[in-house]
Design a protein around this motif. Structure first.
Motif, PDB file in Angstrom:
ATOM      1  N   GLU A 138      -5.367  -1.197   0.381  1.00 15.55           N
ATOM      2  CA  GLU A 138      -6.169  -0.390  -0.542  1.00 15.55           C
ATOM      3  C   GLU A 138      -5.227   0.344  -1.486  1.00 15.55           C
ATOM      4  OE1 GLU A 138     -10.338   0.524   1.721  1.00 15.55           O
ATOM      5  OE2 GLU A 138      -8.859   2.125   1.711  1.00 15.55           O
ATOM      6  N   TYR A 139      -5.656   0.463  -2.754  1.00 11.57           N
ATOM      7  CA  TYR A 139      -4.775   0.991  -3.794  1.00 11.57           C
ATOM      8  C   TYR A 139      -5.557   1.957  -4.682  1.00 11.57           C
ATOM      9  CZ  TYR A 139      -2.506  -3.258  -2.182  1.00 11.57           C
ATOM     10  OH  TYR A 139      -1.969  -4.234  -1.389  1.00 11.57           O
ATOM     11  N   LEU A 140      -5.106   3.190  -4.726  1.00 10.33           N
ATOM     12  CA  LEU A 140      -5.746   4.218  -5.534  1.00 10.33           C
ATOM     13  C   LEU A 140      -5.390   4.042  -7.007  1.00 10.33           C
ATOM     14  CD1 LEU A 140      -7.304   6.970  -5.746  1.00 10.33           C
ATOM     15  CD2 LEU A 140      -5.067   8.083  -5.479  1.00 10.33           C
ATOM     16  N   PHE A 141      -6.409   4.088  -7.863  1.00  3.38           N
ATOM     17  CA  PHE A 141      -6.217   4.106  -9.308  1.00  3.38           C
ATOM     18  C   PHE A 141      -7.005   5.282  -9.872  1.00  3.38           C
ATOM     19  CE2 PHE A 141      -4.869  -0.134  -8.449  1.00  3.38           C
ATOM     20  CZ  PHE A 141      -4.009  -0.491  -9.486  1.00  3.38           C
ATOM     21  N   THR A 144     -13.308  10.829 -12.120  1.00  6.87           N
ATOM     22  CA  THR A 144     -13.483  10.081 -10.891  1.00  6.87           C
ATOM     23  C   THR A 144     -12.336   9.064 -10.812  1.00  6.87           C
ATOM     24  OG1 THR A 144     -14.944   8.442 -11.931  1.00  6.87           O
ATOM     25  CG2 THR A 144     -15.992  10.337 -10.873  1.00  6.87           C
ATOM     26  N   ALA A 145     -12.170   8.470  -9.648  1.00  3.29           N
ATOM     27  CA  ALA A 145     -11.091   7.509  -9.438  1.00  3.29           C
ATOM     28  C   ALA A 145     -11.649   6.300  -8.699  1.00  3.29           C
ATOM     29  CB  ALA A 145      -9.944   8.153  -8.656  1.00  3.29           C
ATOM     30  N   ALA A 146     -10.797   5.323  -8.455  1.00  2.00           N
ATOM     31  CA  ALA A 146     -11.216   4.111  -7.760  1.00  2.00           C
ATOM     32  C   ALA A 146     -10.172   3.755  -6.702  1.00  2.00           C
ATOM     33  CB  ALA A 146     -11.393   2.953  -8.738  1.00  2.00           C
ATOM     34  N   ILE A 147     -10.653   3.224  -5.595  1.00  2.00           N
ATOM     35  CA  ILE A 147      -9.775   2.659  -4.569  1.00  2.00           C
ATOM     36  C   ILE A 147     -10.044   1.163  -4.548  1.00  2.00           C
ATOM     37  CG2 ILE A 147      -9.212   2.576  -2.114  1.00  2.00           C
ATOM     38  CD1 ILE A 147     -10.082   5.512  -1.929  1.00  2.00           C
ATOM     39  N   CYS A 148      -9.105   0.391  -5.063  1.00  5.19           N
ATOM     40  CA  CYS A 148      -9.262  -1.063  -5.128  1.00  5.19           C
ATOM     41  C   CYS A 148      -8.823  -1.638  -3.791  1.00  5.19           C
ATOM     42  CB  CYS A 148      -8.453  -1.622  -6.285  1.00  5.19           C
ATOM     43  SG  CYS A 148      -9.044  -0.998  -7.889  1.00  5.19           S
ATOM     44  N   SER A 149      -9.739  -2.356  -3.144  1.00  6.47           N
ATOM     45  CA  SER A 149      -9.577  -2.607  -1.706  1.00  6.47           C
ATOM     46  C   SER A 149      -9.880  -4.052  -1.329  1.00  6.47           C
ATOM     47  CB  SER A 149     -10.516  -1.673  -0.938  1.00  6.47           C
ATOM     48  OG  SER A 149     -10.557  -1.998   0.431  1.00  6.47           O
ATOM     49  N   PHE A 150      -8.957  -4.657  -0.585  1.00  8.84           N
ATOM     50  CA  PHE A 150      -9.200  -5.966   0.026  1.00  8.84           C
ATOM     51  C   PHE A 150      -9.887  -5.838   1.390  1.00  8.84           C
ATOM     52  CE2 PHE A 150      -5.531  -7.128  -2.707  1.00  8.84           C
ATOM     53  CZ  PHE A 150      -6.021  -8.278  -3.310  1.00  8.84           C
ATOM     54  N   ARG A 151     -10.178  -4.633   1.819  1.00  7.27           N
ATOM     55  CA  ARG A 151     -10.585  -4.417   3.204  1.00  7.27           C
ATOM     56  C   ARG A 151     -11.892  -5.131   3.559  1.00  7.27           C
ATOM     57  NH1 ARG A 151     -13.033   0.541   5.959  1.00  7.27           N
ATOM     58  NH2 ARG A 151     -12.359   0.374   8.130  1.00  7.27           N
ATOM     59  N   THR A 152     -12.901  -5.070   2.692  1.00  2.00           N
ATOM     60  CA  THR A 152     -14.170  -5.716   3.000  1.00  2.00           C
ATOM     61  C   THR A 152     -14.028  -7.233   3.010  1.00  2.00           C
ATOM     62  OG1 THR A 152     -15.471  -3.881   2.104  1.00  2.00           O
ATOM     63  CG2 THR A 152     -16.553  -6.017   2.244  1.00  2.00           C
ATOM     64  N   THR A 187       0.838  -1.208   0.000  1.00  5.98           N
ATOM     65  CA  THR A 187       0.000   0.000   0.000  1.00  5.98           C
ATOM     66  C   THR A 187       0.869   1.252   0.000  1.00  5.98           C
ATOM     67  OG1 THR A 187      -1.704  -1.192   1.251  1.00  5.98           O
ATOM     68  CG2 THR A 187      -1.851   1.211   1.187  1.00  5.98           C
ATOM     69  N   LEU A 188       1.884   1.274   0.835  1.00  4.80           N
ATOM     70  CA  LEU A 188       2.791   2.423   0.890  1.00  4.80           C
ATOM     71  C   LEU A 188       3.565   2.566  -0.416  1.00  4.80           C
ATOM     72  CD1 LEU A 188       4.161   1.856   4.506  1.00  4.80           C
ATOM     73  CD2 LEU A 188       2.524   3.622   3.803  1.00  4.80           C
ATOM     74  N   ALA A 189       4.050   1.451  -0.949  1.00  7.67           N
ATOM     75  CA  ALA A 189       4.816   1.494  -2.200  1.00  7.67           C
ATOM     76  C   ALA A 189       3.948   2.003  -3.349  1.00  7.67           C
ATOM     77  CB  ALA A 189       5.371   0.111  -2.520  1.00  7.67           C
ATOM     78  N   HIS A 190       2.691   1.616  -3.368  1.00 10.20           N
ATOM     79  CA  HIS A 190       1.784   2.079  -4.424  1.00 10.20           C
ATOM     80  C   HIS A 190       1.584   3.586  -4.346  1.00 10.20           C
ATOM     81  CE1 HIS A 190      -1.452   1.557  -7.388  1.00 10.20           C
ATOM     82  NE2 HIS A 190      -2.139   2.439  -6.675  1.00 10.20           N
ATOM     83  N   ALA A 191       1.391   4.104  -3.141  1.00  8.83           N
ATOM     84  CA  ALA A 191       1.221   5.556  -2.983  1.00  8.83           C
ATOM     85  C   ALA A 191       2.477   6.304  -3.415  1.00  8.83           C
ATOM     86  CB  ALA A 191       0.874   5.876  -1.533  1.00  8.83           C
ATOM     87  N   LEU A 192       3.633   5.788  -3.070  1.00 11.90           N
ATOM     88  CA  LEU A 192       4.889   6.420  -3.493  1.00 11.90           C
ATOM     89  C   LEU A 192       5.020   6.396  -5.014  1.00 11.90           C
ATOM     90  CD1 LEU A 192       7.203   4.891  -0.759  1.00 11.90           C
ATOM     91  CD2 LEU A 192       6.708   7.331  -1.017  1.00 11.90           C
ATOM     92  N   LYS A 193       4.648   5.295  -5.630  1.00  7.16           N
ATOM     93  CA  LYS A 193       4.747   5.164  -7.086  1.00  7.16           C
ATOM     94  C   LYS A 193       3.837   6.158  -7.799  1.00  7.16           C
ATOM     95  CE  LYS A 193       4.332   1.761 -10.817  1.00  7.16           C
ATOM     96  NZ  LYS A 193       3.990   0.351 -11.157  1.00  7.16           N
ATOM     97  N   LEU A 194       2.683   6.457  -7.217  1.00 10.49           N
ATOM     98  CA  LEU A 194       1.755   7.409  -7.832  1.00 10.49           C
ATOM     99  C   LEU A 194       2.282   8.840  -7.799  1.00 10.49           C
ATOM    100  CD1 LEU A 194      -1.723   6.153  -6.547  1.00 10.49           C
ATOM    101  CD2 LEU A 194      -0.721   5.823  -8.815  1.00 10.49           C
ATOM    102  N   GLY A 195       3.270   9.100  -6.953  1.00 10.94           N
ATOM    103  CA  GLY A 195       3.883  10.420  -6.918  1.00 10.94           C
ATOM    104  C   GLY A 195       3.467  11.309  -5.771  1.00 10.94           C
ATOM    105  N   PHE A 196       2.885  10.752  -4.724  1.00  8.02           N
ATOM    106  CA  PHE A 196       2.556  11.570  -3.559  1.00  8.02           C
ATOM    107  C   PHE A 196       3.845  12.073  -2.918  1.00  8.02           C
ATOM    108  CE2 PHE A 196      -1.448   9.203  -3.896  1.00  8.02           C
ATOM    109  CZ  PHE A 196      -2.356  10.241  -3.722  1.00  8.02           C
ATOM    110  N   GLY A 197       3.880  13.374  -2.639  1.00  7.17           N
ATOM    111  CA  GLY A 197       5.088  13.957  -2.062  1.00  7.17           C
ATOM    112  C   GLY A 197       5.325  13.546  -0.631  1.00  7.17           C
TER     113      GLY A 197
END
Length: 289
Positions: free
Chosen positions: A102-105, A237-245, A36-46
Motif C-alpha cells: 500500500e502506498y500513500l499519495f 483528502t489523500a489516497a492509499i493505492c493498494s494491491f491488498r484487495t 512500501t517502506l521505501a515509499h514511506a521514507l521518501k514521503l518524509g515520515f520521521g
C-alpha cells in the motif's frame, strides 16, 4: 532497529513521534514490503515502523532506516491493538498506518513532504484526513498470479460512489459530514467480499490525542475524525493505492478460481503520480495550492 515488543519500541520512539509524522506499516506477507517502506521514507515520515512476523525479510539498504517490531499480524485485532497503543503513548503525534503493498499519495506529494501537508491541515483545524483506498491490480494474472505488479499496475477510473453513513444513535439518520465510500474491486467482485469489508474509506492520517481509539471498522472513537471535511469548506483528502484487495482475491480459495482477470472497460494504467489521482477525483487538494 529491531524491538521484541511494542513497549520497547514506544519507549525509544515516542519522543521522535512527537517531532515528526510517523508511519506504521503492517506486513501481512512478504509482498512489496521493501517498496512500501521505501515509499514511506521518501514521503518524509520521521519514523517508519514495521510490524511484522520475524520471518519477514527487509532489504539491507532499508533495514537501518526503520524501526521493526516483532508482531503477530494475523491475530485478532492485531492492527487495531498496535495503533491504539501508539496513540496512547504518543499523544499529539501525527500518524499514518497501512499494510504492505500500500502506498500513500497526497496532492503534490512529488514536491511536498508529508510534514508540509500536515502542517497545512493542522492550520485548518483538522486533526484527521480521509484517505480513499484505491485498488491496484496487475492486468495479466497469468504472468502475475498474485495480481501484484508495480510496473504494470492498473486502477479503476470510475465506479466509485458514496452513501450516507447511518447513525444508530439517531434513528439511523445520516451522520453529519460522514459517508461510506465504495468502489474498485470490492464493488466489482462484491460476491467475494463480506459486506462489512466493502468500504474503501480509511482515516489514514490522524493526530493522536488522549482517549482516541481506532475501531475495528477503520473509524475512530471521536466522530469528528471520521468526517470528510470541516463545516465551512472542502479539506484535503489523500489516497492509499493498494494491491491488498487484489492480492487477497487471488489468494483466498473461495475467489481464486472464479477470477481470471481484473480488467474491465474502465481499467487504466496507474501512473504513480498524484496528478492522475486528482484528475480522476480520487483525492481533493482543498485550499492547498
Amino acid at each position: 532497529m529491531t524491538h521484541d515488543s511494542i513497549g520497547s519500541f514506544l519507549d525509544k520512539a515516542a519522543p521522535a513521534l512527537a517531532k515528526a509524522p510517523g508511519a506504521l506499516v503492517f506486513a501481512e506477507d512478504q509482498v512489496e514490503v521493501d517498496t512500501t517502506l521505501a515509499h514511506a521514507l521518501k514521503l518524509g515520515f520521521g519514523t517508519v515502523a514495521l510490524f511484522a512476523d520475524p520471518d519477514i525479510v527487509v532489504a539491507e539498504a532499508i533495514a537501518p532506516r526503520i524501526q521493526r517490531i516483532d508482531w503477530d499480524i494475523h491475530r485478532d485485532e492485531a492492527v487495531q491493538t498496535a495503533v491504539n497503543k501508539v496513540i496512547a503513548a504518543a499523544p499529539a503525534a501525527w500518524l499514518h498506518y497501512c499494510y504492505n503493498a500500500e502506498y500513500l499519495f497526497f496532492p503534490f506529494c512529488e514536491t511536498r513532504s508529508v510534514a508540509d501537508l500536515l502542517a497545512f491541515h493542522a492550520e485548518e483545524r483538522r486533526d484527521a484526513m480521509l484517505t480513499y483506498v484505491i485498488d491496484l491490480y496487475a492486468g495479466d494474472l497469468d504472468r502475475f498470479p498474485n495480481a501484484v505488479s508495480r510496473a504494470e499496475a492498473l486502477l479503476d477510473r470510475s465506479g466509485y460512489y458514496a452513501l450516507g453513513r447511518p447513525d444508530p444513535a439517531n434513528h439511523n439518520h445520516p451522520k453529519e459530514r460522514q459517508l461510506d465510500f465504495f468502489g474498485g474491486l470490492r464493488w466489482r467482485f462484491e460476491e467475494h467480499v463480506p459486506w462489512t469489508r466493502r468500504r474503501i474509506d480509511r482515516i489514514g492520517l490522524f493526530r493522536a490525542k488522549p482517549d482516541l481509539a481506532l475501531r475495528e471498522d477503520h473509524t475512530f472513537s471521536v466522530e469528528e475524525y471520521n468526517t470528510y471535511a470541516c463545516p465551512w469548506h472542502n479539506n484535503l483528502t489523500a489516497a492509499i493505492c493498494s494491491f491488498r484487495t487484489a492480492k487477497a482475491l487471488r489468494t483466498n480459495p473461495g475467489s481464486r478460481f472464479d477470477i481470471h482477470s481484473f480488467r474491465w472497460q474502465n481499467s487504466v494504467p496507474f501512473q504513480w503520480h498524484s496528478q492522475q489521482l486528482m484528475d480522476l477525483g480520487l483525492m481533493e487538494p482543498g485550499q492547498w495550492f
